[in-house]
Scaffold this motif. Structure first.
Motif, PDB file in Angstrom:
ATOM      1  N   PHE A  51      31.439  45.841  53.222  1.00  0.00           N
ATOM      2  CA  PHE A  51      30.963  44.514  52.829  1.00  0.00           C
ATOM      3  C   PHE A  51      30.901  44.383  51.305  1.00  0.00           C
ATOM      4  O   PHE A  51      31.337  43.381  50.738  1.00  0.00           O
ATOM      5  CB  PHE A  51      29.584  44.262  53.450  1.00  0.00           C
ATOM      6  CG  PHE A  51      29.590  44.106  54.939  1.00  0.00           C
ATOM      7  CD1 PHE A  51      30.003  42.914  55.529  1.00  0.00           C
ATOM      8  CD2 PHE A  51      29.212  45.152  55.754  1.00  0.00           C
ATOM      9  CE1 PHE A  51      30.009  42.770  56.907  1.00  0.00           C
ATOM     10  CE2 PHE A  51      29.219  45.025  57.138  1.00  0.00           C
ATOM     11  CZ  PHE A  51      29.621  43.829  57.708  1.00  0.00           C
ATOM     12  N   GLN A  52      30.372  45.411  50.640  1.00  0.00           N
ATOM     13  CA  GLN A  52      30.291  45.368  49.178  1.00  0.00           C
ATOM     14  C   GLN A  52      31.686  45.398  48.556  1.00  0.00           C
ATOM     15  O   GLN A  52      31.949  44.715  47.557  1.00  0.00           O
ATOM     16  CB  GLN A  52      29.469  46.558  48.674  1.00  0.00           C
ATOM     17  CG  GLN A  52      28.005  46.522  49.114  1.00  0.00           C
ATOM     18  CD  GLN A  52      27.277  47.805  48.785  1.00  0.00           C
ATOM     19  OE1 GLN A  52      27.582  48.861  49.329  1.00  0.00           O
ATOM     20  NE2 GLN A  52      26.312  47.711  47.887  1.00  0.00           N
ATOM     21  N   LEU A  53      32.579  46.195  49.144  1.00  0.00           N
ATOM     22  CA  LEU A  53      33.943  46.267  48.632  1.00  0.00           C
ATOM     23  C   LEU A  53      34.636  44.912  48.744  1.00  0.00           C
ATOM     24  O   LEU A  53      35.294  44.449  47.799  1.00  0.00           O
ATOM     25  CB  LEU A  53      34.728  47.332  49.401  1.00  0.00           C
ATOM     26  CG  LEU A  53      36.226  47.444  49.080  1.00  0.00           C
ATOM     27  CD1 LEU A  53      36.430  47.822  47.620  1.00  0.00           C
ATOM     28  CD2 LEU A  53      36.900  48.462  50.003  1.00  0.00           C
ATOM     29  N   ILE A  54      34.463  44.246  49.884  1.00  0.00           N
ATOM     30  CA  ILE A  54      35.110  42.936  50.089  1.00  0.00           C
ATOM     31  C   ILE A  54      34.535  41.899  49.131  1.00  0.00           C
ATOM     32  O   ILE A  54      35.255  41.050  48.604  1.00  0.00           O
ATOM     33  CB  ILE A  54      34.952  42.513  51.553  1.00  0.00           C
ATOM     34  CG1 ILE A  54      35.762  43.462  52.463  1.00  0.00           C
ATOM     35  CG2 ILE A  54      35.398  41.074  51.770  1.00  0.00           C
ATOM     36  CD1 ILE A  54      35.472  43.306  53.933  1.00  0.00           C
ATOM     37  N   ILE A  94      36.201  42.492  45.830  1.00  0.00           N
ATOM     38  CA  ILE A  94      37.600  42.058  45.833  1.00  0.00           C
ATOM     39  C   ILE A  94      37.692  40.533  45.771  1.00  0.00           C
ATOM     40  O   ILE A  94      38.551  39.971  45.073  1.00  0.00           O
ATOM     41  CB  ILE A  94      38.314  42.606  47.086  1.00  0.00           C
ATOM     42  CG1 ILE A  94      38.444  44.128  46.996  1.00  0.00           C
ATOM     43  CG2 ILE A  94      39.692  41.968  47.249  1.00  0.00           C
ATOM     44  CD1 ILE A  94      39.030  44.763  48.241  1.00  0.00           C
ATOM     45  N   SER A  95      36.797  39.843  46.499  1.00  0.00           N
ATOM     46  CA  SER A  95      36.848  38.375  46.510  1.00  0.00           C
ATOM     47  C   SER A  95      36.555  37.778  45.130  1.00  0.00           C
ATOM     48  O   SER A  95      36.927  36.635  44.860  1.00  0.00           O
ATOM     49  CB  SER A  95      35.853  37.830  47.545  1.00  0.00           C
ATOM     50  OG  SER A  95      34.516  38.156  47.170  1.00  0.00           O
ATOM     51  N   ALA A  96      35.871  38.552  44.269  1.00  0.00           N
ATOM     52  CA  ALA A  96      35.575  38.073  42.911  1.00  0.00           C
ATOM     53  C   ALA A  96      36.700  38.359  41.933  1.00  0.00           C
ATOM     54  O   ALA A  96      36.631  37.924  40.764  1.00  0.00           O
ATOM     55  CB  ALA A  96      34.267  38.713  42.420  1.00  0.00           C
ATOM     56  N   MET A  97      37.743  39.074  42.351  1.00  0.00           N
ATOM     57  CA  MET A  97      38.865  39.389  41.450  1.00  0.00           C
ATOM     58  C   MET A  97      39.721  38.143  41.219  1.00  0.00           C
ATOM     59  O   MET A  97      39.731  37.210  42.048  1.00  0.00           O
ATOM     60  CB  MET A  97      39.723  40.504  42.068  1.00  0.00           C
ATOM     61  CG  MET A  97      39.018  41.847  42.200  1.00  0.00           C
ATOM     62  SD  MET A  97      40.002  43.081  43.088  1.00  0.00           S
ATOM     63  CE  MET A  97      41.427  43.209  41.998  1.00  0.00           C
TER      64      MET A  97
END
Length: 749
Positions: free
Chosen positions: A679-682, A685-688
């Motif tokens: 969840f934290q990884l996603i 990534i969504s903020a990239m």
């Protein structure tokens, strides 16, 4: 024996010590009571004597002072009273006349007498009352009397107590000596297991009876032990013979099922091909005939599959795929599959799921098969009626009830309902068809899932089957050892004949091999065939095919050995290998390196999709985030076989580091990981920036709740269940996303 205070308090004393303690205590208590009795008697006698003595002194004084009181001669009265001055235990004396006036008084011994009690005596003259004599006298108390005899009583007490202890010890030795011999014999028997040990006769008749009874008991045990050993040996031999017979029967069923499925595979496959050709030729009557052949072959295949399942259960080879899943989703799938069956019989299908039913950790495939078997039976034996499927949770169990308003079952039929190949009666089989294996397999599956199945029925009114399983079933499948593969000789060189992709078919059955060759050719592949595992490996090493279709059940070198050899060869590792076999051990095939697993007879559409998927190579970089090493390797192999460049990390922190150092087109990630979870990884990534943001595919065994679903919505392209996911299916999702990214925008469950 030393006695601890704690033992005295808790009563945990050895019996012989307890006997001595009790005896001594009883004697001491008796002696103590005796001493107290002596003191009491002494006190009573002493007081009685004192009372008589004081009364005698009072009679003497009153007889002498009577005249003095009568005539008022105080001096004479005083002289008579003073005569007690030599009696130390009389403290004072007072004489009173008839009007109560004090005539004379003596108090010279008050200080010496101690505590005093007043006693009164009348003064009589010729029988007439002339006055009263009062004296303060001292009676000895219990304390004084006890002080006189304490040392004598204590000495007597100690002498008697020692004698009591000596007697108790002597009784203990006499009484426990035979018991010690008995205890020693029991210890020897326990340590050696020798029941031939016997006690010597005791001189005492009572103990002789005990020793004789003990010897008789040992003799009986010795005889029975010999009989038991003989019986155990016979039972062990019978058990081994029964197990061998059961294994032979199960192996025979499995082998026969395999041998029957092989020609059926060809029949069903060729009838599919023949139907297409007859339709193109316009031979409608022949199409109908071939359709009946195909339908009969499918029914026979169902029977064979049931036999194979039953034989695997009895042989202990039926594994469980334990994963977390939503129970309601499985029930909806079952209802969708049963609805056409119910419609054909004119039945109404009802499903009700209690709110207590949520997620389960079990084998969803076997649960689905159990519910399908029960539901299809209910639909089959009910016409123009109702079928109800109810689900609820009870403590640690999930309970499923399948009820119908059909023909019902009699009590005699219920007793043999779950026996294999048995239906209610012969007329039921003739009218409704079926093999009689469905309920047997359902019963065995229920036991594998930690539960049971029960049935209630009223003839002519309907039946209710209740399936109960554990909601959380944890079971680890045992690792299977791979057979060692011998060095394989190199066969004649194999060369590609065209620019089309090349498929290698490895199968020892000619009809199955030719059928797969036709399907492969129709999908745009060139096909080369190997008649066995040894030849297949040699041809794979030379031709380097684009795809391998591999059977498992082959002589000499089996498909399992071929998979192991392919995994160990770095030149062949990148070739996708699809297992096509009658063996339904999908989990083992995927773990051994297969890209996918198909069960014969093969579904033509599914096989065509696989062939088309591997007909062209893909490009791009994929980051795989998976904390389980074996699962990560499976994902990596399936994706790399499509042509992608892969990198595997086992936690979210390393994944973020890899994204900073290189550009990836895709991230395939689990959700539950150490350090930084999925969840934290996603979220990161969504903020990239969109230009460098990789597309995310989630592969997890976790069933998401509503909050977790909303958290991922719009941030991942696909959510895939880890349960039963083949490397080929994962690669297919990547390929579809690469070809048509718009098809994956948003969240898909």
């Amino acid at each position: 024996m030393k006695v601890k205070p704690a033992q005295l308090l808790t009563g945990q004393l050895p019996f012989r010590t307890l006997l001595t303690v009790v005896t001594a205590t009883a004697v001491a208590f008796a002696l103590l009571l005796s001493c107290l009795g002596v003191i009491g008697l002494q006190y009573r006698g002493d007081r009685s004597n004192a009372e008589r003595r004081y009364a005698q002194i009072a009679r003497v004084i009153t007889s002498n002072i009577g005249a003095a009181i009568l005539f008022g001669d105080r001096a004479a009265a005083q002289e008579n009273i003073a005569s007690v001055s030599g009696i130390s235990d009389i403290g004072w004396v007072r004489a009173f006349d008839r009007e109560g006036r004090l005539i004379a008084e003596f108090s010279g011994n008050v200080a010496e007498a101690g505590s005093l009690e007043e006693v009164d005596y009348p003064v009589l003259v010729d029988g007439e009352h002339q006055g009263e004599l009062r004296m303060g006298v001292h009676y000895r108390g219990l304390g004084e009397i006890a002080a006189e005899i304490t040392w004598i009583a204590l000495g007597l007490f100690m002498v008697c107590l020692v004698m009591a202890l000596i007697v108790a010890r002597w009784l203990g030795v006499i009484g426990f000596r035979p018991l010690d011999r008995l205890l020693e014999a029991m210890r020897r028997i326990t340590s050696s297991g020798d029941f031939s040990i016997r006690l010597k006769p005791e001189p005492d008749p009572d103990f002789h009876t005990i020793s004789a009874s003990f010897n008789t008991m040992l003799a009986e045990i010795e005889v029975r032990n010999a009989r038991l050993s003989d019986t155990a040996a016979e039972l062990l031999q019978a058990r081994d013979e029964a197990q061998e017979a059961s294994m032979a029967k199960s192996q025979f069923l499995a082998n026969m099922s395999h041998e029957l499925r092989t020609p059926l595979n060809a029949i069903i496959g060729y009838t599919d091909v023949l139907q297409e050709e007859l339709v193109e030729a316009g031979l409608d009557r022949s199409v109908e005939d071939v359709h009946w052949i195909h339908s009969s072959a499918r029914q026979l295949l169902t029977l064979i599959n049931g036999i194979l399942d039953l034989s695997k259960i009895e042989a202990g080879r039926m594994d469980l795929e334990v994963q977390e899943f939503a129970v309601a989703e499985v029930l909806r799938e079952v209802t969708a599959m049963l609805d056409p069956i119910a419609t054909r019989k004119g039945n109404m299908l009802h499903m009700q799921i209690d709110q207590s039913v949520g997620k389960a950790v079990s084998d969803s495939v076997k649960l689905r098969q159990c519910l399908l078997n029960l539901g299809s039976n209910a639909c089959k034996f009910t016409e123009n009626g109702h079928v109800f499927i109810l689900a609820r949770a009870e403590e640690d169990d999930l309970v499923f009830s399948v009820s119908d308003t059909g023909i019902g079952i009699t009590e005699d039929e219920l007793n043999r309902l779950f026996q294999p190949f048995v239906q209610a009666d012969a007329s039921t089989t003739r009218r409704y068809g079926g093999t009689g294996l469905g309920l047997t397999i359902t019963w065995r599956f229920a036991e594998l899932l930690g539960g049971s199945i029960a049935v209630e029925s009223v003839p002519g009114e309907g039946s209710t089957f209740t399936l109960r399983i554990k909601a959380d079933l944890q079971r680890q499948a045992a690792d299977e050892e791979a057979a060692e593969l011998i060095a394989l000789p190199v066969q004649a060189a194999v060369q590609r004949t065209s620019g089309r992709p090349l498929a290698l078919i490895v199968d020892d059955e000619p009809s199955a091999m030719q059928l797969l060759a036709r399907l492969v050719d129709q999908a745009g592949y060139d096909a080369i065939c190997a008649n066995g595992g040894e030849e297949g490996l040699a041809m794979a090493q030379q031709a380097k095919p684009d795809l391998i279709l591999l059977d498992i059940g082959m002589p000499v070198v089996s498909g399992w050995q071929v998979l192991e050899a392919l995994a160990d060869d770095r030149h062949l590792l990148s070739i996708p290998t699809v297992v096509v076999t009658v063996d339904d051990d999908r989990r083992r095939a995927l773990a051994a390196g297969a890209s996918d697993h198909l069960v014969k007879p093969v579904d033509r559409t599914e096989l065509t999709d696989i062939l088309q998927q591997y007909s062209s190579r893909r490009t791009g970089k994929v980051l795989i985030v998976e904390d389980d090493l074996a699962t990560g390797r499976l994902h990596e192999r399936g994706i790399a076989q499509m042509g992608y460049e892969t990198k595997v990390v086992d936690n979210g922190r390393d994944a973020l580091a890899a994204l900073e150092s290189a550009n990836f087109g895709f991230v395939v990630t689990d959700l539950r990981m150490p350090h930084i979870d999925g969840f934290q990884l996603i979220e990161t990534i969504s903020a990239m920036p969109e230009v460098s943001r990789p597309r995310v595919i989630v592969v997890t065994g976790k069933v998401l709740d509503e909050d977790e679903t909303r958290q991922l919505d719009g941030k991942v392209m696909r959510l895939l269940s880890k349960n039963g996911l083949s490397p080929r299916k994962l690669a297919e999702n990547l390929a579809r996303a690469s070809s048509d990214p718009m098809a994956f925008h948003g969240f898909a469950a």
